[in-house]
Design a protein around this motif. Sequence first.
Motif, short mmCIF file in Angstrom:
data_model
loop_
_atom_site.label_atom_id
_atom_site.label_comp_id
_atom_site.label_asym_id
_atom_site.label_seq_id
_atom_site.Cartn_x
_atom_site.Cartn_y
_atom_site.Cartn_z
N GLY A 43 0.76 -1.26 0.00
CA GLY A 43 0.00 0.00 0.00
C GLY A 43 0.78 1.29 0.00
N GLY A 44 1.99 1.30 -0.51
CA GLY A 44 2.68 2.59 -0.69
C GLY A 44 1.96 3.41 -1.75
N LYS A 45 2.24 4.69 -1.76
CA LYS A 45 1.57 5.56 -2.74
C LYS A 45 2.01 5.29 -4.16
CE LYS A 45 2.96 9.37 -0.63
NZ LYS A 45 3.47 8.77 0.62
N ARG A 46 3.22 4.76 -4.33
CA ARG A 46 3.82 4.52 -5.66
C ARG A 46 3.98 5.85 -6.42
NH1 ARG A 46 4.83 -0.52 -3.81
NH2 ARG A 46 3.05 -1.87 -3.85
N PHE A 47 4.40 6.87 -5.67
CA PHE A 47 4.54 8.18 -6.30
C PHE A 47 5.69 8.20 -7.31
CE2 PHE A 47 6.00 12.73 -6.13
CZ PHE A 47 4.90 13.25 -6.80
N ARG A 48 6.77 7.49 -7.00
CA ARG A 48 7.90 7.50 -7.93
C ARG A 48 7.56 6.76 -9.23
NH1 ARG A 48 8.42 7.53 -3.01
NH2 ARG A 48 9.83 8.91 -1.86
N PRO A 49 6.94 5.55 -9.13
CA PRO A 49 6.48 4.92 -10.38
C PRO A 49 5.52 5.81 -11.17
CG PRO A 49 6.36 3.33 -8.59
CD PRO A 49 6.75 4.66 -7.97
N PHE A 50 4.65 6.51 -10.45
CA PHE A 50 3.70 7.42 -11.11
C PHE A 50 4.46 8.43 -11.98
CE2 PHE A 50 1.19 11.25 -11.45
CZ PHE A 50 -0.10 10.79 -11.67
N LEU A 51 5.52 8.99 -11.40
CA LEU A 51 6.30 10.01 -12.14
C LEU A 51 6.99 9.40 -13.35
CD1 LEU A 51 7.92 11.98 -9.17
CD2 LEU A 51 6.08 12.78 -10.68
N VAL A 52 7.46 8.16 -13.22
CA VAL A 52 8.09 7.51 -14.38
C VAL A 52 7.05 7.36 -15.49
CG1 VAL A 52 9.19 5.41 -15.25
CG2 VAL A 52 9.77 6.22 -12.96
N ALA A 189 13.14 9.58 -11.37
CA ALA A 189 11.83 9.15 -11.89
C ALA A 189 11.46 9.98 -13.12
CB ALA A 189 10.76 9.30 -10.81
N CYS A 190 11.73 11.28 -13.04
CA CYS A 190 11.37 12.18 -14.15
C CYS A 190 12.35 12.04 -15.31
CB CYS A 190 11.31 13.62 -13.65
SG CYS A 190 10.10 13.83 -12.33
N GLU A 191 13.62 11.89 -14.98
CA GLU A 191 14.64 11.72 -16.01
C GLU A 191 14.40 10.41 -16.78
OE1 GLU A 191 18.63 11.57 -14.47
OE2 GLU A 191 19.52 11.71 -16.47
N ALA A 192 13.95 9.38 -16.05
CA ALA A 192 13.76 8.06 -16.67
C ALA A 192 12.76 8.13 -17.82
CB ALA A 192 13.28 7.06 -15.62
N GLY A 193 11.71 8.94 -17.65
CA GLY A 193 10.72 9.08 -18.72
C GLY A 193 11.39 9.61 -19.98
N ALA A 194 12.28 10.60 -19.79
CA ALA A 194 12.98 11.19 -20.94
C ALA A 194 13.92 10.17 -21.58
CB ALA A 194 13.76 12.43 -20.48
N LEU A 195 14.58 9.36 -20.75
CA LEU A 195 15.49 8.35 -21.29
C LEU A 195 14.72 7.30 -22.09
CD1 LEU A 195 17.85 7.81 -18.19
CD2 LEU A 195 18.43 8.98 -20.32
N LEU A 196 13.59 6.85 -21.51
CA LEU A 196 12.78 5.83 -22.20
C LEU A 196 12.28 6.36 -23.54
CD1 LEU A 196 10.69 4.54 -19.16
CD2 LEU A 196 12.23 3.14 -20.55
N GLY A 197 12.02 7.68 -23.60
CA GLY A 197 11.47 8.27 -24.81
C GLY A 197 12.52 8.85 -25.74
N HIS A 198 13.80 8.52 -25.53
CA HIS A 198 14.87 9.07 -26.38
C HIS A 198 14.73 10.58 -26.52
CE1 HIS A 198 15.43 4.90 -28.32
NE2 HIS A 198 16.62 5.23 -27.85
N ALA A 199 14.42 11.27 -25.42
CA ALA A 199 14.22 12.72 -25.49
C ALA A 199 15.53 13.43 -25.79
CB ALA A 199 13.67 13.22 -24.15
#
Length: 295
Positions: A43-52, A189-199
């Motif tokens: 039951g953690g909030k999973r805030f970091r996964p949310f940001l990814v 978490a935020c940087e990971a989204g950019a990496l996954l998307g070849h930003a």
Amino acid sequence: MTFQSKLQSHALLTAEYFEKRFAETHSAPAHLHNSIKYAVLNGGKRFRPFLVLESAQLFGISYEEALPTAAALECIHCYSLVHDDLPAMDDDDMRRGRPTVHIAFDEATAILAGDSLLTFAFEILSEEATHSDPQVRLALISKLAQASGYNGMAGGQARDLAAEEEKTLSLDEIGLIQTMKTGALIRFACEAGALLGHAGKKEKDTLIAFGDKIGRAFQIADDLLDVEGDPEKVGKATAKDTNAGKATFVSHLGIEGAKSALNQLRDDAINDLSSFGAKASTLIEAAHFVTKRDH
Ligand code: GRG
């Protein structure tokens, strides 16, 4: 859809990912395997996964595609909580509303559960399902290692433990501890989204700047919860920092001063996202959530 329901539905995706992974054949003894599940599926909030998931979505990466990276980051976060709760560190009996792992199992098992989660994170990131491009997987591994290790979370934790006797830390010193201990994973978490998307560099730097600010804001909100939070809602003991006379943003600036620093960070973080336009509306809601959270 409200922000809370988005957070919950993303949390469910993350939990489902873990349920599947923990159901795979393994060689761990039952008590270790059970303690790992206990540490993660609680039951953690999973805030970091949310940001990814949401930062990857800016670049057209689906939630399903970003999920392994989100789960890998949550493994690191859960490991850090298990180890932080140990008697040698924060010595807490309650976490997420139930006994901490070393209380529910024992100390040796809690240490090994944390170790297993730390290493499982990198196992997940190395898998092809995380991203088809090995260069992206390597970048994720490298950035998460930096965010978790001695230049990031573990280093921040060491500074924090060493500072426990120092009631006279400057705001800059407190800020550095927070940036390393709590901020580094949220920034990743935020940087990971950019990496996954070849930003490109500009978009990646924008997300890093946003993540850095909400990471720092998250810790100030945590300090405020320690003073003002309801232990039932927070799921752990509060007033620990105050009773220990620990130097925090709240002890330096007072409650109102800390709230104003928090709101300033939120506004600056939201401002960072302006170049993404309406696409970033959920991340903007996330920044508001950080300042308003009660758990
Ligand atoms: C043991 C290497 C090592 C590091 C520990 C995370 C950490 C570093 C210490 C935890 C102490 C703490 C309470 C820090 C404040 C910020 C924080 C990480 C809060 C807990 O995160 P949430 O609110 O928790 O996202 P949930 O349970 O929702 O996942």
